[in-house]
Motif scaffolding. Structure first.
Motif, PDB file in Angstrom:
ATOM      1  N   SER A 200      32.700 -22.617  18.339  1.00 50.25           N
ATOM      2  CA  SER A 200      31.896 -22.018  17.267  1.00 50.25           C
ATOM      3  C   SER A 200      30.762 -22.956  16.872  1.00 50.25           C
ATOM      4  CB  SER A 200      32.759 -21.712  16.040  1.00 50.25           C
ATOM      5  OG  SER A 200      33.796 -20.838  16.400  1.00 50.25           O
ATOM      6  N   LEU A 203      28.029 -22.820  19.515  1.00 51.08           N
ATOM      7  CA  LEU A 203      27.247 -21.581  19.453  1.00 51.08           C
ATOM      8  C   LEU A 203      26.379 -21.525  18.200  1.00 51.08           C
ATOM      9  CD1 LEU A 203      26.488 -18.994  20.787  1.00 51.08           C
ATOM     10  CD2 LEU A 203      28.516 -17.891  19.852  1.00 51.08           C
ATOM     11  N   THR A 204      26.855 -22.124  17.106  1.00 52.66           N
ATOM     12  CA  THR A 204      26.065 -22.110  15.858  1.00 52.66           C
ATOM     13  C   THR A 204      24.665 -22.675  16.089  1.00 52.66           C
ATOM     14  OG1 THR A 204      28.066 -22.367  14.546  1.00 52.66           O
ATOM     15  CG2 THR A 204      26.000 -22.917  13.455  1.00 52.66           C
ATOM     16  N   TYR A 206      22.837 -22.876  18.877  1.00 51.73           N
ATOM     17  CA  TYR A 206      21.962 -21.973  19.652  1.00 51.73           C
ATOM     18  C   TYR A 206      21.582 -20.750  18.835  1.00 51.73           C
ATOM     19  CZ  TYR A 206      22.526 -24.552  23.963  1.00 51.73           C
ATOM     20  OH  TYR A 206      22.474 -25.515  24.923  1.00 51.73           O
ATOM     21  N   ALA A 207      22.544 -20.227  18.073  1.00 50.05           N
ATOM     22  CA  ALA A 207      22.255 -19.030  17.280  1.00 50.05           C
ATOM     23  C   ALA A 207      21.190 -19.350  16.229  1.00 50.05           C
ATOM     24  CB  ALA A 207      23.537 -18.523  16.620  1.00 50.05           C
ATOM     25  N   ALA A 210      17.839 -19.606  18.011  1.00 50.13           N
ATOM     26  CA  ALA A 210      17.433 -18.280  18.495  1.00 50.13           C
ATOM     27  C   ALA A 210      16.941 -17.416  17.328  1.00 50.13           C
ATOM     28  CB  ALA A 210      18.603 -17.600  19.207  1.00 50.13           C
ATOM     29  N   MET A 211      17.586 -17.547  16.183  1.00 48.69           N
ATOM     30  CA  MET A 211      17.157 -16.780  14.996  1.00 48.69           C
ATOM     31  C   MET A 211      15.756 -17.216  14.551  1.00 48.69           C
ATOM     32  SD  MET A 211      17.524 -14.681  12.520  1.00 48.69           S
ATOM     33  CE  MET A 211      19.152 -14.203  11.970  1.00 48.69           C
ATOM     34  N   THR A 214      13.212 -16.002  16.909  1.00 51.24           N
ATOM     35  CA  THR A 214      13.063 -14.548  16.741  1.00 51.24           C
ATOM     36  C   THR A 214      12.118 -14.242  15.586  1.00 51.24           C
ATOM     37  OG1 THR A 214      15.283 -14.193  17.595  1.00 51.24           O
ATOM     38  CG2 THR A 214      14.325 -12.386  16.331  1.00 51.24           C
ATOM     39  N   LEU A 269      20.733 -19.787  25.873  1.00 45.70           N
ATOM     40  CA  LEU A 269      21.639 -18.823  25.240  1.00 45.70           C
ATOM     41  C   LEU A 269      21.661 -17.510  26.027  1.00 45.70           C
ATOM     42  CD1 LEU A 269      23.566 -18.346  22.933  1.00 45.70           C
ATOM     43  CD2 LEU A 269      21.648 -17.643  21.496  1.00 45.70           C
ATOM     44  N   LEU A 280      21.277 -10.302  26.598  1.00 44.59           N
ATOM     45  CA  LEU A 280      20.737 -10.390  25.230  1.00 44.59           C
ATOM     46  C   LEU A 280      19.280  -9.903  25.238  1.00 44.59           C
ATOM     47  CD1 LEU A 280      22.219 -13.784  23.942  1.00 44.59           C
ATOM     48  CD2 LEU A 280      23.112 -11.475  23.641  1.00 44.59           C
TER      49      LEU A 280
END
Ligand code: NAD
Length: 432
Positions: A200, A203-204, A206-207, A210-211, A214, A269, A280
């Motif tokens: 977790s 992944l946090t 990269y997320a 990515a956010m 975005t 990601l 994705l």
């Protein structure tokens, strides 16, 4: 606590210095002899505001040392941070060769229970790979922890000392306690340490990137639409950001995101998801928009001049963002390559990144010591990085130096109406 940091780049050097400043005994390790020699001689190989002074203070107070000898740095350390690079691999994945090599070397060097911390940005499952790599070469007890770094270059010290949150993926109480103790001085203002499992935590990171990427691509799409429909993205941005559910950060349109993190992390990601059979689509669109955006200024120039052959342009800003000398994936590269590829000459100025830019462009462009030196006799100016010192120039002086007063403002630092009043032909991003 005694700590070793493997990799003394933007992240390792900042983390090591900040841990030393909170009283720990820190050894910063790197395989790059030139870098370590510079640090031992009191020079800092990267530009990061405030870092040089803080390094000097902690070296003087004997809490911070630099070495190429990993075994010596790691011996007796309770926590060893791996902060080496994780560049983009051949098919978009994160290249883990430096992380695994560092892990093996750490495994061979530890002498008693050690917490080995993945500080580098690494794909889900890397903590398991690091654990395996270490277990192969030692019988000493250890834990592997994932502790991704969220600092921003240009504000790295502040981000490290006062993080919004600290994310720690750890599977044992013992490792959690050591990490909690290390970070306690940085979370006194109620910002949380979030403990979780290693996957977790991985992944946090990269997320999060990515956010943010975005949001940038979203605003770049909105700015493209603004230009088509005759709206002004600056009004739209303000109207959007005022909504508390949305907020203002990362809503600035521009020449695209760059740097050592967003481009490679979005790609990694997407690649990780694909390995697990998931496409994705949203993030692939984010990347496509970014590629388009990096070409936008040159396309505007071609439309304006007809041809760029034989033209001469000034460029203000080379680093991927202000307050850093980092040129990795900087949008200036795409802009300048586009200009010289179409037969134009370029003279560029950046307050701190010229030395790094020379490694990218060599003598294919000229470098100006001062902003105005990049304007003499030029057919136009491209503003690519929004350094503060570019915001309020002497427009009359600019105009007197330029052959033709045309400005391509890739960061919307100037006001279109004011520019036109001053007699400039002005092109911004998504503005009327
Ligand atoms: P960097 O390239 O500036 O530094 C990495 C350093 O590691 C280099 O000096 C290199 O010589 C050294 N190194 C490589 N292999 C080594 C080994 N086996 N032993 C010792 N040293 C070794 O990279 P960076 O920008 O500091 O990024 C490091 C990691 O942190 C990456 O995974 C990156 O994605 C992540 N990250 C970076 C930032 C940022 O703003 N730069 C922010 C958050 C996270």
């Amino acid at each position: 606590m005694r700590i070793a940091i493997i990799g003394s780049g933007y992240v390792g050097l900042v983390a090591g210095t900040c841990f030393a400043d909170s009283g720990n005994d820190v050894a910063c390790v790197d395989i790059d002899e030139r870098k370590i020699r510079m640090l031992q001689d009191g020079q800092v190989p990267i530009y990061e505001p405030g870092l040089e002074e803080l390094i000097r203070k902690n070296v003087k107070e004997k809490r911070l040392t630099f070495t190429t000898n990993l075994a010596e740095g790691v011996a007796n350390a309770q926590a060893v941070f791996i902060a080496v690079g994780t560049p983009e691999g051949e098919s978009g994945e994160a290249d883990l060769q430096y992380v695994i090599a560092a892990a093996q070397a750490v495994g061979r060097a530890i002498k008693q229970y050690t917490v080995v911390v993945d500080k580098s940005t690494v794909p889900v499952g890397t903590a398991d790979k690091v654990r395996e790599a270490i277990a192969k070469v030692t019988s000493v007890e250890f834990d592997v922890v994932s502790n991704p770094e969220f600092l921003k270059e240009g504000a790295a010290l502040d981000d490290f000392f006062k993080p919004d949150r600290v994310v720690i993926g750890a599977d044992t109480e013992r490792a959690r306690n050591i990490m909690g103790e290390l970070y306690a001085p940085f979370v006194r203002t109620e910002n949380p340490i979030l403990f979780m499992d290693t996957r977790s935590a991985e992944l946090t990171k990269y997320a999060a990137n990515a956010m943010l990427a975005t949001r940038i691509s979203f605003m770049n799409d909105v700015s493209a639409l603004c230009e088509k429909v005759g709206a002004d993205v600056d009004f739209v941005r303000k109207g959007l950001g005022a909504d508390k559910r949305i907020g203002y950060p990362f809503l600035f349109p521009g020449v695209g995101y760059g740097g050592s993190c967003f481009p490679k992390d979005v790609k990694a990601l997407v690649t990780t998801a694909r390995e697990y059979g998931l496409e994705l689509d949203l993030l692939r669109a984010v990347e496509r928009t970014n590629e388009r955006q990096k070409k936008l200024l040159v396309n505007k120039a071609v439309k304006h001049y007809g041809t760029l052959e034989g033209k001469k342009f000034g460029v203000w800003g080379l680093a991927f963002k202000p307050k850093t000398d980092d040129m990795r994936e900087a949008p200036s590269i795409e802009v300048i390559e586009g200009l010289i590829g179409k037969g134009a000459q370029v003279i560029a100025h950046d307050p701190v990144a010229s030395h790094a830019a020379k490694r990218v462009f060599g003598d294919r462009i000229r470098y100006a010591e001062l902003p105005y030196d990049a304007l003499e006799g030029v057919d136009g100016l491209f503003v690519v990085t929004e350094w503060n010192e570019f915001r309020h120039p002497d427009f009359a002086r600019m105009k007197s130096l330029m052959k033709s007063p045309v400005v391509f403002d890739g960061r919307n630092v100037f006001q279109p109406a004011r520019m036109r009043e001053q007699g400039f032909t002005y092109f911004g991003i998504g503005r009327r």
